[in-house]
Design a protein around this motif. Structure first.
Motif, mmCIF file in Angstrom:
data_model
loop_
_atom_site.group_PDB
_atom_site.id
_atom_site.type_symbol
_atom_site.label_atom_id
_atom_site.label_comp_id
_atom_site.label_asym_id
_atom_site.label_seq_id
_atom_site.Cartn_x
_atom_site.Cartn_y
_atom_site.Cartn_z
ATOM 1 N N ALA A 40 0.728 -1.241 -0.193
ATOM 2 C CA ALA A 40 -0.012 -0.043 0.064
ATOM 3 C C ALA A 40 0.785 1.208 -0.044
ATOM 4 O O ALA A 40 0.672 2.221 -0.711
ATOM 5 N N ALA A 41 1.934 1.360 0.723
ATOM 6 C CA ALA A 41 2.811 2.503 0.855
ATOM 7 C C ALA A 41 4.075 2.063 -0.080
ATOM 8 O O ALA A 41 4.731 1.157 -0.070
ATOM 9 N N ASP A 42 4.461 3.171 -0.946
ATOM 10 C CA ASP A 42 5.641 3.014 -1.891
ATOM 11 C C ASP A 42 5.500 1.582 -2.624
ATOM 12 O O ASP A 42 6.508 0.824 -2.698
ATOM 13 N N PRO A 43 4.403 1.404 -3.513
ATOM 14 C CA PRO A 43 4.285 0.368 -4.285
ATOM 15 C C PRO A 43 5.142 -0.110 -5.214
ATOM 16 O O PRO A 43 5.890 0.947 -5.797
ATOM 17 N N PHE A 44 5.559 -1.115 -5.582
ATOM 18 C CA PHE A 44 6.257 -1.785 -6.734
ATOM 19 C C PHE A 44 5.489 -2.327 -7.615
ATOM 20 O O PHE A 44 5.876 -2.451 -8.862
ATOM 21 N N PHE A 45 4.218 -2.459 -7.535
ATOM 22 C CA PHE A 45 3.378 -2.989 -8.774
ATOM 23 C C PHE A 45 1.965 -2.350 -8.307
ATOM 24 O O PHE A 45 1.565 -2.289 -7.203
ATOM 25 N N ALA A 46 1.139 -2.101 -9.362
ATOM 26 C CA ALA A 46 -0.095 -1.539 -9.245
ATOM 27 C C ALA A 46 -1.048 -1.684 -10.640
ATOM 28 O O ALA A 46 -0.598 -2.107 -11.634
ATOM 29 N N ILE A 47 -2.376 -1.930 -10.339
ATOM 30 C CA ILE A 47 -3.213 -2.127 -11.356
ATOM 31 C C ILE A 47 -4.037 -0.993 -11.471
ATOM 32 O O ILE A 47 -4.618 -0.506 -10.369
ATOM 33 N N VAL A 48 -4.209 -0.126 -12.441
ATOM 34 C CA VAL A 48 -5.203 0.839 -12.775
ATOM 35 C C VAL A 48 -6.045 0.651 -13.836
ATOM 36 O O VAL A 48 -5.775 0.019 -14.946
#
Length: 134
Positions: A40-48
């Motif tokens: 949640a904090a300082d992510p290395f992966f995300a989906i938008v």
């Protein structure tokens, strides 16, 4: 005979320099929602995602920088094509929020109507449709 299997969508996978910066750009400038982020904090992966379109964004460290298509080859202009029934309306939405365009709304030489936006890493996104299609 069973109906053929369907493909519900596609999700381009972009290597990015900073996931938080990319997420902020897609959320604040392009109206995408964050559907997943690790951690949640300082992510290395995300989906938008926005509507039926989604992107995977991942940071692999400084040894693996973002390398958008236009940097690899000048004829590979776009990293992702988003089919939009009303590119004029979407361009107006983005212009109203002062989103910078890499190429403004218009008709391309290959029969498409749309526009380009570059994300913080230089990935070029085309939003449009074939001319005459809706």
């Amino acid at each position: 005979m069973a109906a053929p299997a369907t493909i519900a969508g596609v999700s381009p996978f972009f290597i990015v320099g900073d996931v938080s910066l990319s997420v902020a750009f897609y959320r604040e400038r392009l109206g995408f929602q964050v559907t997943y982020q690790e951690p949640a904090a300082d992510p290395f992966f995300a989906i938008v995602a926005r509507d039926a379109a989604q992107l995977f964004l991942k940071h692999l460290g400084p040894a693996t920088p973002a390398l958008p298509n236009p940097r690899r080859h000048p004829d590979a202009k776009w990293d992702a094509y988003f089919h939009v029934a009303d590119p004029d309306g979407l361009a107006a939405e983005y212009a109203a929020s002062a989103t910078p365009f890499a190429a403004g709304l218009g008709d391309t030489s290959d029969g498409l109507r749309g526009f380009e936006i570059a994300d913080p890493d230089g990935h070029v996104l085309f939003f449009g449709r074939p001319i005459g299609a809706t």
